[in-house]
Design a protein around this motif. Structure first.
Motif, PDB file in Angstrom:
ATOM      1  N   ASP A 156       0.858  -1.180   0.000  1.00 33.49           N
ATOM      2  CA  ASP A 156       0.000   0.000   0.000  1.00 33.49           C
ATOM      3  C   ASP A 156       0.898   1.236   0.000  1.00 33.49           C
ATOM      4  O   ASP A 156       1.446   1.609   1.040  1.00 33.49           O
ATOM      5  N   CYS A 157       1.090   1.858  -1.160  1.00 35.13           N
ATOM      6  CA  CYS A 157       1.984   3.014  -1.278  1.00 35.13           C
ATOM      7  C   CYS A 157       1.599   4.147  -0.339  1.00 35.13           C
ATOM      8  O   CYS A 157       2.467   4.799   0.241  1.00 35.13           O
ATOM      9  N   TRP A 158       0.304   4.387  -0.202  1.00 33.70           N
ATOM     10  CA  TRP A 158      -0.123   5.494   0.659  1.00 33.70           C
ATOM     11  C   TRP A 158       0.304   5.239   2.095  1.00 33.70           C
ATOM     12  O   TRP A 158       0.860   6.118   2.746  1.00 33.70           O
ATOM     13  N   SER A 159       0.087   4.050   2.599  1.00 35.29           N
ATOM     14  CA  SER A 159       0.461   3.723   3.968  1.00 35.29           C
ATOM     15  C   SER A 159       1.974   3.787   4.149  1.00 35.29           C
ATOM     16  O   SER A 159       2.473   4.366   5.108  1.00 35.29           O
ATOM     17  N   SER A 173      -2.929   4.760  -5.517  1.00 36.61           N
ATOM     18  CA  SER A 173      -4.220   5.374  -5.834  1.00 36.61           C
ATOM     19  C   SER A 173      -4.027   6.470  -6.876  1.00 36.61           C
ATOM     20  O   SER A 173      -3.046   7.209  -6.848  1.00 36.61           O
ATOM     21  N   ARG A 174      -4.979   6.581  -7.778  1.00 37.73           N
ATOM     22  CA  ARG A 174      -4.935   7.654  -8.772  1.00 37.73           C
ATOM     23  C   ARG A 174      -4.930   9.020  -8.096  1.00 37.73           C
ATOM     24  O   ARG A 174      -4.355   9.970  -8.616  1.00 37.73           O
ATOM     25  N   ARG A 175      -5.549   9.134  -6.955  1.00 38.61           N
ATOM     26  CA  ARG A 175      -5.575  10.401  -6.224  1.00 38.61           C
ATOM     27  C   ARG A 175      -4.155  10.818  -5.847  1.00 38.61           C
ATOM     28  O   ARG A 175      -3.767  11.964  -5.998  1.00 38.61           O
ATOM     29  N   LEU A 176      -3.358   9.869  -5.370  1.00 43.06           N
ATOM     30  CA  LEU A 176      -1.977  10.190  -5.012  1.00 43.06           C
ATOM     31  C   LEU A 176      -1.152  10.517  -6.246  1.00 43.06           C
ATOM     32  O   LEU A 176      -0.297  11.386  -6.214  1.00 43.06           O
ATOM     33  N   LEU A 177      -1.417   9.832  -7.314  1.00 41.28           N
ATOM     34  CA  LEU A 177      -0.701  10.111  -8.554  1.00 41.28           C
ATOM     35  C   LEU A 177      -1.011  11.542  -9.012  1.00 41.28           C
ATOM     36  O   LEU A 177      -0.130  12.282  -9.420  1.00 41.28           O
ATOM     37  N   ARG A 178      -2.263  11.933  -8.892  1.00 42.56           N
ATOM     38  CA  ARG A 178      -2.674  13.288  -9.255  1.00 42.56           C
ATOM     39  C   ARG A 178      -1.981  14.314  -8.363  1.00 42.56           C
ATOM     40  O   ARG A 178      -1.495  15.325  -8.829  1.00 42.56           O
ATOM     41  N   ASP A 179      -1.932  14.021  -7.047  1.00 43.34           N
ATOM     42  CA  ASP A 179      -1.352  14.976  -6.105  1.00 43.34           C
ATOM     43  C   ASP A 179       0.177  15.040  -6.198  1.00 43.34           C
ATOM     44  O   ASP A 179       0.765  16.103  -6.092  1.00 43.34           O
ATOM     45  N   THR A 196     -13.940   7.641  -7.219  1.00 41.99           N
ATOM     46  CA  THR A 196     -13.758   6.261  -6.750  1.00 41.99           C
ATOM     47  C   THR A 196     -12.297   5.881  -6.573  1.00 41.99           C
ATOM     48  O   THR A 196     -11.983   4.704  -6.405  1.00 41.99           O
ATOM     49  N   ASP A 197     -11.376   6.834  -6.571  1.00 37.47           N
ATOM     50  CA  ASP A 197      -9.956   6.513  -6.480  1.00 37.47           C
ATOM     51  C   ASP A 197      -9.630   5.689  -5.236  1.00 37.47           C
ATOM     52  O   ASP A 197      -8.916   4.691  -5.307  1.00 37.47           O
ATOM     53  N   ASP A 205       5.905  10.027   0.753  1.00 39.77           N
ATOM     54  CA  ASP A 205       7.354  10.074   0.661  1.00 39.77           C
ATOM     55  C   ASP A 205       7.785   8.825  -0.101  1.00 39.77           C
ATOM     56  O   ASP A 205       7.635   7.709   0.385  1.00 39.77           O
ATOM     57  N   TRP A 206       8.287   9.013  -1.292  1.00 40.17           N
ATOM     58  CA  TRP A 206       8.655   7.884  -2.139  1.00 40.17           C
ATOM     59  C   TRP A 206       9.770   7.043  -1.532  1.00 40.17           C
ATOM     60  O   TRP A 206       9.925   5.869  -1.870  1.00 40.17           O
ATOM     61  N   ASP A 207      10.565   7.622  -0.632  1.00 40.77           N
ATOM     62  CA  ASP A 207      11.621   6.841   0.011  1.00 40.77           C
ATOM     63  C   ASP A 207      11.042   5.703   0.846  1.00 40.77           C
ATOM     64  O   ASP A 207      11.659   4.642   0.961  1.00 40.77           O
TER      65      ASP A 207
END
Length: 177
Positions: free
Chosen positions: A34-37, A82-88, A114-115, A59-61
């Protein structure tokens, strides 16, 4: 909340995408990240000044550290974004692009906003489909759109099998996974 028709269309698109990717990974050691987490929890107060902190970005690190950890153990990471994170965040770092999976979005299923639902659903559907571990520090609320609308996902996530496959994580003081 979404209509039943909207939920069914989203589920169909997510399942198609998950099944297509899973077909190439069957029988291999895989983990869903989970990239967001990972990116959210990697942040430490000492690293970011409070005025620069943005809860909508990652933080991509943190993602990079987890991807490296599993690749070093010969496990194939699917880093769910999530597409939302990609957008942000605007872009995926070049060194992570191969591991990133972006769930289908509005252009594919036609349903607005629905992201988060697509990301949650993809996380669980990959783990269910591949019978693999999934890494997140997030606990899904029983009233989330994903759980309310997807009885099979809810049952699986709350079952002993779903609980057994969930991996929660911490970072050491050096920022290592």
């Amino acid at each position: 909340r979404f209509s039943l028709e909207d939920i069914q269309e989203v589920r169909l698109c997510v399942d198609e995408a998950v099944l297509a990717k899973s077909a190439r990974l069957r029988g291999r050691r895989v983990i869903v990240l989970d990239c967001w987490s990972l990116g959210r929890d990697y942040r430490s107060p000492g690293k970011y000044a409070a005025e620069n902190y943005d809860s909508r970005s990652i933080d991509w690190d943190g993602v990079r550290s987890a991807v490296r950890y599993y690749k070093d153990k010969d496990v194939i990471p699917i880093a769910l974004l999530s597409r939302r994170l990609l957008r942000d965040d605007k872009s995926i770092p070049a060194d992570l692009q191969r591991e990133i999976f972006i769930p289908p979005g509005k252009a594919r299923h036609g349903v607005m906003f629905t992201d988060v639902l697509c990301a949650e659903l993809s996380l669980y559907r990959f783990a269910m489909e591949l019978n693999c571990q999934y890494v997140t520090n997030w606990s899904m609320a029983s009233d989330s759109d994903c759980f309310v609308s997807q009885g099979d996902v809810r049952e699986w996530a709350y079952s002993s099998e779903g609980a057994r496959l969930k991996v929660e994580f911490i970072w050491d003081t050096l920022g290592s996974y």
